[in-house]
Design a protein around this motif. Sequence first.
Motif, short mmCIF file in Angstrom:
data_model
loop_
_atom_site.label_atom_id
_atom_site.label_comp_id
_atom_site.label_asym_id
_atom_site.label_seq_id
_atom_site.Cartn_x
_atom_site.Cartn_y
_atom_site.Cartn_z
N LEU A 28 0.82 -1.21 0.00
CA LEU A 28 0.00 0.00 0.00
C LEU A 28 0.85 1.26 0.00
O LEU A 28 0.46 2.29 -0.57
CB LEU A 28 -0.94 -0.01 1.21
CG LEU A 28 -2.03 -1.08 1.21
CD1 LEU A 28 -2.75 -1.11 2.55
CD2 LEU A 28 -3.02 -0.84 0.08
N THR A 29 2.02 1.19 0.62
CA THR A 29 2.93 2.35 0.65
C THR A 29 3.61 2.56 -0.69
O THR A 29 3.74 3.69 -1.17
CB THR A 29 3.98 2.15 1.75
OG1 THR A 29 3.34 1.99 3.02
CG2 THR A 29 4.93 3.34 1.82
N ALA A 30 4.04 1.46 -1.30
CA ALA A 30 4.86 1.57 -2.52
C ALA A 30 4.04 1.78 -3.79
O ALA A 30 4.56 2.30 -4.78
CB ALA A 30 5.71 0.31 -2.66
N ARG A 31 2.77 1.41 -3.79
CA ARG A 31 1.99 1.37 -5.03
C ARG A 31 0.92 2.44 -5.12
O ARG A 31 0.01 2.35 -5.95
CB ARG A 31 1.34 -0.01 -5.18
CG ARG A 31 2.33 -1.17 -5.17
CD ARG A 31 3.28 -1.11 -6.36
NE ARG A 31 4.08 -2.33 -6.45
CZ ARG A 31 4.83 -2.65 -7.48
NH1 ARG A 31 4.92 -1.82 -8.51
NH2 ARG A 31 5.54 -3.77 -7.49
N GLY A 32 1.01 3.45 -4.29
CA GLY A 32 -0.02 4.48 -4.25
C GLY A 32 -0.29 5.14 -5.60
O GLY A 32 -1.45 5.35 -5.98
N ALA A 33 0.76 5.43 -6.35
CA ALA A 33 0.57 6.09 -7.64
C ALA A 33 -0.19 5.18 -8.62
O ALA A 33 -1.02 5.65 -9.40
CB ALA A 33 1.93 6.48 -8.23
N GLU A 34 0.09 3.88 -8.56
CA GLU A 34 -0.61 2.94 -9.43
C GLU A 34 -2.08 2.80 -9.02
O GLU A 34 -2.97 2.71 -9.88
CB GLU A 34 0.09 1.59 -9.40
CG GLU A 34 1.51 1.63 -9.98
CD GLU A 34 2.25 0.33 -9.74
OE1 GLU A 34 1.70 -0.74 -10.11
OE2 GLU A 34 3.37 0.37 -9.19
N PHE A 35 -2.34 2.79 -7.72
CA PHE A 35 -3.73 2.77 -7.26
C PHE A 35 -4.47 3.99 -7.80
O PHE A 35 -5.59 3.87 -8.30
CB PHE A 35 -3.80 2.78 -5.73
CG PHE A 35 -3.22 1.57 -5.06
CD1 PHE A 35 -3.16 0.34 -5.71
CD2 PHE A 35 -2.72 1.65 -3.77
CE1 PHE A 35 -2.62 -0.78 -5.09
CE2 PHE A 35 -2.19 0.54 -3.14
CZ PHE A 35 -2.14 -0.67 -3.79
N ALA A 36 -3.85 5.15 -7.67
CA ALA A 36 -4.51 6.39 -8.09
C ALA A 36 -4.85 6.36 -9.58
O ALA A 36 -5.94 6.79 -9.99
CB ALA A 36 -3.62 7.59 -7.78
N GLU A 37 -3.94 5.83 -10.38
CA GLU A 37 -4.17 5.80 -11.82
C GLU A 37 -5.30 4.84 -12.18
O GLU A 37 -6.15 5.16 -13.04
CB GLU A 37 -2.89 5.37 -12.53
CG GLU A 37 -3.02 5.32 -14.05
CD GLU A 37 -1.73 4.94 -14.75
OE1 GLU A 37 -1.75 4.79 -15.98
OE2 GLU A 37 -0.69 4.79 -14.05
N LEU A 38 -5.35 3.68 -11.55
CA LEU A 38 -6.34 2.67 -11.91
C LEU A 38 -7.71 2.93 -11.27
O LEU A 38 -8.75 2.62 -11.87
CB LEU A 38 -5.85 1.28 -11.50
CG LEU A 38 -4.67 0.74 -12.31
CD1 LEU A 38 -4.09 -0.51 -11.65
CD2 LEU A 38 -5.10 0.42 -13.74
N ILE A 39 -7.72 3.50 -10.07
CA ILE A 39 -8.97 3.71 -9.34
C ILE A 39 -9.59 5.06 -9.70
O ILE A 39 -10.81 5.18 -9.87
CB ILE A 39 -8.73 3.61 -7.82
CG1 ILE A 39 -8.33 2.18 -7.45
CG2 ILE A 39 -9.96 4.04 -7.04
CD1 ILE A 39 -7.79 2.03 -6.04
N GLY A 40 -8.75 6.08 -9.81
CA GLY A 40 -9.24 7.42 -10.10
C GLY A 40 -9.74 8.12 -8.84
O GLY A 40 -9.96 7.49 -7.80
N PRO A 41 -9.97 9.43 -8.92
CA PRO A 41 -10.43 10.21 -7.76
C PRO A 41 -11.94 10.15 -7.59
O PRO A 41 -12.67 9.62 -8.44
CB PRO A 41 -9.98 11.63 -8.11
CG PRO A 41 -10.09 11.68 -9.61
CD PRO A 41 -9.71 10.30 -10.09
N ASP A 42 -12.40 10.71 -6.47
CA ASP A 42 -13.82 10.99 -6.22
C ASP A 42 -14.69 9.76 -6.06
O ASP A 42 -15.89 9.79 -6.32
CB ASP A 42 -14.39 11.89 -7.33
CG ASP A 42 -13.68 13.23 -7.39
OD1 ASP A 42 -13.31 13.75 -6.33
OD2 ASP A 42 -13.49 13.75 -8.51
#
Length: 333
Positions: free
Chosen positions: A69-83
Amino acid sequence: MLEEQGIAIVDRDRNGVDRAFRGDVLKGLRQRQKAVPARWLYDDAGSQLFEEITFLEEYYPTRAETEILTARGAEFAELIGPDRAVIEFGSGSSVKTPLLLSAIEPAAYVPLDIAGDFLREAAAALSAKFPQLPIYPVEADFMRETALPDEVADMPKLGFFPGSTIGNMVPRTATDLLRSMRATLGNGGGGQRPLLLIGMDLIKKRRVLEAAYDDARGVTGEFNLNLARRINRELDGTIPVDRLCHVARWNDDDARVEMHLMAQGDLSFTVAGESFRMSAGETIHTENSHKFTRRSAAMMLQAGGWSPVARWKDEKKRFCVILAEATEERGAP
């Protein structure tokens, strides 16, 4: 911002007893192999003991998942998206949650947990870290379809189920839970199908697995024995807790670590006015922790209505976090 109108939907009788807890305990103690579903380990005392377990040297899953969860935050953000509204099933103390919330810019956070006091304390602490984020704690048994607050009804949703809790259930129950999560999250807001971010522990050496559930300090044993204490306290039980011992063992056929409470002699006791007996060596099966391969994890998710989108492992390849999307309804292959 913490919304105080959290929805409590636990079904209690006029004496305040959780009807589902009583029903599961009595049904389980009547069986030839006595058993109580693992979710009942997590009252407030049990939840606190489990948080202590997560810091033990032998218990690797929390460290491994936190690493991901610490290392992959940017990948989560890209795949999940905001809001998206983040719906956390069985939130506990929400220790890992800030890592996810910091990465994906959610619109709201809804923690679901059956331990009400623990839930509200954790939600208040999280609200202090994210003062602009609407937080709606819901006291509920997340094993069943749950009505979410009206405020998040029209938002796209992300289910969050860390910790490999899915491994605590036999495959049939785990599949039912995944379907229930799908129903709780609904059809998605803004035309976006629900997503699920879920942790699953991986198969590894037996000695590593058994040590993780039978630590040298005996904290996991106290966590297990707390279930008997809870039964005595909440269901007028007379279980002689001092004559039970904690047992953890690897079941290779079923790919799981099992936890049991074993009688150290012949026992007689009552629960909710009903009498029970245990012979020396007989056990109450209290928890499974199934371990997965890539294929078995994908098969379970697909059976529960979810299609894997992405997978991440920690550096030592002990643990996996999977992002899945609600499967589109289809009438044929």
